[in-house]
Design a protein around this motif. Sequence first.
Motif, PDB file in Angstrom:
ATOM      1  N   ILE A  30     141.556 -80.967  89.493  1.00 23.49           N
ATOM      2  CA  ILE A  30     141.639 -79.909  88.478  1.00 23.49           C
ATOM      3  C   ILE A  30     140.277 -79.234  88.322  1.00 23.49           C
ATOM      4  O   ILE A  30     139.309 -79.881  87.915  1.00 23.49           O
ATOM      5  CB  ILE A  30     142.085 -80.475  87.122  1.00 23.49           C
ATOM      6  N   PRO A  31     140.164 -77.947  88.643  1.00 20.96           N
ATOM      7  CA  PRO A  31     138.887 -77.246  88.431  1.00 20.96           C
ATOM      8  C   PRO A  31     138.562 -77.156  86.940  1.00 20.96           C
ATOM      9  O   PRO A  31     139.453 -77.201  86.088  1.00 20.96           O
ATOM     10  CB  PRO A  31     139.145 -75.854  89.024  1.00 20.96           C
ATOM     11  N   VAL A  32     137.293 -76.996  86.637  1.00 15.84           N
ATOM     12  CA  VAL A  32     136.865 -76.915  85.242  1.00 15.84           C
ATOM     13  C   VAL A  32     137.557 -75.755  84.531  1.00 15.84           C
ATOM     14  O   VAL A  32     138.067 -75.897  83.410  1.00 15.84           O
ATOM     15  CB  VAL A  32     135.332 -76.763  85.156  1.00 15.84           C
ATOM     16  N   LEU A  33     137.608 -74.590  85.173  1.00 18.54           N
ATOM     17  CA  LEU A  33     138.246 -73.430  84.548  1.00 18.54           C
ATOM     18  C   LEU A  33     139.734 -73.681  84.325  1.00 18.54           C
ATOM     19  O   LEU A  33     140.283 -73.307  83.271  1.00 18.54           O
ATOM     20  CB  LEU A  33     138.043 -72.185  85.412  1.00 18.54           C
ATOM     21  N   ALA A  34     140.385 -74.314  85.292  1.00 20.87           N
ATOM     22  CA  ALA A  34     141.807 -74.615  85.140  1.00 20.87           C
ATOM     23  C   ALA A  34     142.047 -75.538  83.956  1.00 20.87           C
ATOM     24  O   ALA A  34     142.996 -75.347  83.180  1.00 20.87           O
ATOM     25  CB  ALA A  34     142.344 -75.255  86.414  1.00 20.87           C
ATOM     26  N   ARG A  35     141.185 -76.521  83.788  1.00 18.53           N
ATOM     27  CA  ARG A  35     141.329 -77.449  82.661  1.00 18.53           C
ATOM     28  C   ARG A  35     141.242 -76.707  81.329  1.00 18.53           C
ATOM     29  O   ARG A  35     142.027 -76.962  80.404  1.00 18.53           O
ATOM     30  CB  ARG A  35     140.259 -78.535  82.741  1.00 18.53           C
ATOM     31  N   GLU A  36     140.298 -75.774  81.240  1.00 19.23           N
ATOM     32  CA  GLU A  36     140.132 -75.019  80.001  1.00 19.23           C
ATOM     33  C   GLU A  36     141.331 -74.106  79.752  1.00 19.23           C
ATOM     34  O   GLU A  36     141.845 -74.014  78.627  1.00 19.23           O
ATOM     35  CB  GLU A  36     138.848 -74.191  80.055  1.00 19.23           C
ATOM     36  N   MET A  37     141.797 -73.433  80.791  1.00 19.15           N
ATOM     37  CA  MET A  37     142.900 -72.492  80.618  1.00 19.15           C
ATOM     38  C   MET A  37     144.214 -73.211  80.341  1.00 19.15           C
ATOM     39  O   MET A  37     145.021 -72.758  79.515  1.00 19.15           O
ATOM     40  CB  MET A  37     143.016 -71.592  81.851  1.00 19.15           C
ATOM     41  N   VAL A  38     144.435 -74.322  81.011  1.00 19.00           N
ATOM     42  CA  VAL A  38     145.649 -75.106  80.749  1.00 19.00           C
ATOM     43  C   VAL A  38     145.629 -75.635  79.319  1.00 19.00           C
ATOM     44  O   VAL A  38     146.654 -75.638  78.629  1.00 19.00           O
ATOM     45  CB  VAL A  38     145.778 -76.258  81.764  1.00 19.00           C
ATOM     46  N   GLY A  39     144.457 -76.072  78.874  1.00 19.26           N
ATOM     47  CA  GLY A  39     144.346 -76.538  77.495  1.00 19.26           C
ATOM     48  C   GLY A  39     144.694 -75.439  76.504  1.00 19.26           C
ATOM     49  O   GLY A  39     145.403 -75.671  75.511  1.00 19.26           O
ATOM     50  N   TYR A  40     144.221 -74.235  76.765  1.00 19.17           N
ATOM     51  CA  TYR A  40     144.511 -73.111  75.861  1.00 19.17           C
ATOM     52  C   TYR A  40     145.990 -72.741  75.893  1.00 19.17           C
ATOM     53  O   TYR A  40     146.559 -72.307  74.870  1.00 19.17           O
ATOM     54  CB  TYR A  40     143.661 -71.904  76.251  1.00 19.17           C
ATOM     55  N   SER A  41     146.636 -72.933  77.048  1.00 21.26           N
ATOM     56  CA  SER A  41     148.049 -72.551  77.179  1.00 21.26           C
ATOM     57  C   SER A  41     148.966 -73.393  76.291  1.00 21.26           C
ATOM     58  O   SER A  41     150.121 -73.027  76.077  1.00 21.26           O
ATOM     59  CB  SER A  41     148.499 -72.679  78.639  1.00 21.26           C
ATOM     60  N   ARG A  42     148.441 -74.497  75.754  1.00 17.02           N
ATOM     61  CA  ARG A  42     149.273 -75.358  74.910  1.00 17.02           C
ATOM     62  C   ARG A  42     149.682 -74.678  73.602  1.00 17.02           C
ATOM     63  O   ARG A  42     150.579 -75.146  72.917  1.00 17.02           O
ATOM     64  CB  ARG A  42     148.542 -76.667  74.593  1.00 17.02           C
ATOM     65  N   ARG A  43     149.020 -73.579  73.265  1.00 18.61           N
ATOM     66  CA  ARG A  43     149.406 -72.874  72.039  1.00 18.61           C
ATOM     67  C   ARG A  43     150.802 -72.264  72.162  1.00 18.61           C
ATOM     68  O   ARG A  43     151.437 -71.921  71.163  1.00 18.61           O
ATOM     69  CB  ARG A  43     148.383 -71.780  71.711  1.00 18.61           C
ATOM     70  N   TRP A  44     151.271 -72.094  73.405  1.00 13.16           N
ATOM     71  CA  TRP A  44     152.634 -71.646  73.641  1.00 13.16           C
ATOM     72  C   TRP A  44     153.430 -72.814  74.214  1.00 13.16           C
ATOM     73  O   TRP A  44     152.901 -73.595  75.002  1.00 13.16           O
ATOM     74  CB  TRP A  44     152.675 -70.486  74.639  1.00 13.16           C
ATOM     75  N   ASN A  45     154.687 -72.913  73.885  1.00  9.32           N
ATOM     76  CA  ASN A  45     155.514 -73.955  74.502  1.00  9.32           C
ATOM     77  C   ASN A  45     156.280 -73.370  75.675  1.00  9.32           C
ATOM     78  O   ASN A  45     156.164 -72.189  76.004  1.00  9.32           O
ATOM     79  CB  ASN A  45     156.453 -74.604  73.476  1.00  9.32           C
ATOM     80  N   CYS A  46     157.094 -74.220  76.320  1.00  6.06           N
ATOM     81  CA  CYS A  46     157.790 -73.781  77.536  1.00  6.06           C
ATOM     82  C   CYS A  46     158.850 -72.717  77.233  1.00  6.06           C
ATOM     83  O   CYS A  46     159.357 -72.067  78.149  1.00  6.06           O
ATOM     84  CB  CYS A  46     158.428 -74.980  78.232  1.00  6.06           C
TER      85      CYS A  46
END
Length: 249
Positions: free
Chosen positions: A81-97
């Motif tokens: 997991i790249p550092v940027l991907a980790r940050e962006m995936v973490g932020y995406s949790r504000r929306w659900n599936c």
Amino acid sequence: MRKFDASSEAEPGGMLVCVEQGEVRLLGPSGRWTLPAGFMVYIPTMRPYRLVAANPATVTLVKFTASETDWRHPGCWTVPIPVLAREMVGYSRRWNCLRDPADALANSFYEAIGRLFADWFDRKRAMWTPFGKAPEMQRAISFARANFDSVCVAEAASAAGMSERTLRRRFRDELGISWREFITELKMNKAMELLRNRQSVTETPLRLDLAVQVLLPWHSKSILECFLAYFPRTLAARSSIPNDRLTIG
């Protein structure tokens, strides 16, 4: 963290799976992957899969629409997991599936993640053990898995009932990898298994001296060099040894 066993006949828009803690196995039509913490895999649109955590694990799932990703591989692919991907995936949790299709901010954010796949997944296929479709290829793969520490291509070809040259060609043509790459994958997966048995990679820091202790019995130096090249970010992130000492002298 929890155990799980989930499957789908097809993910309509594709799904990114990030392993945060524990270990997850992914089974697809063409093979299987063993994913330790710190790795992510993308499951392309309309691809059947099964995700299994035999022991407690934590994963983050990010689901996309078919138009949001720039996917350039023939199947599932995994990378650290790249550092940027980790940050962006973490932020995406504000929306659900079940995010609102009319949410312009969410759509733009998910598309930005999907467009970065071309860069994040730009490396050779890894962590993958192919199944093989033809019976003779299945025999060659099974033989290699049972004798991974000493197998040579001539022995695997004999077990499969074909010539060495034919086996090498069929690995390239049917599986998209060379025989050498296939054997490296087998040994890297075994290395991870041995490390798990000695000390949990997912619960305690992975130290380089542990890798040396476990891997030296197998024609050591070449395998250890492969291991360090294969998991450089993971070893650096989980080891107390400075990055400049993650070399073989």
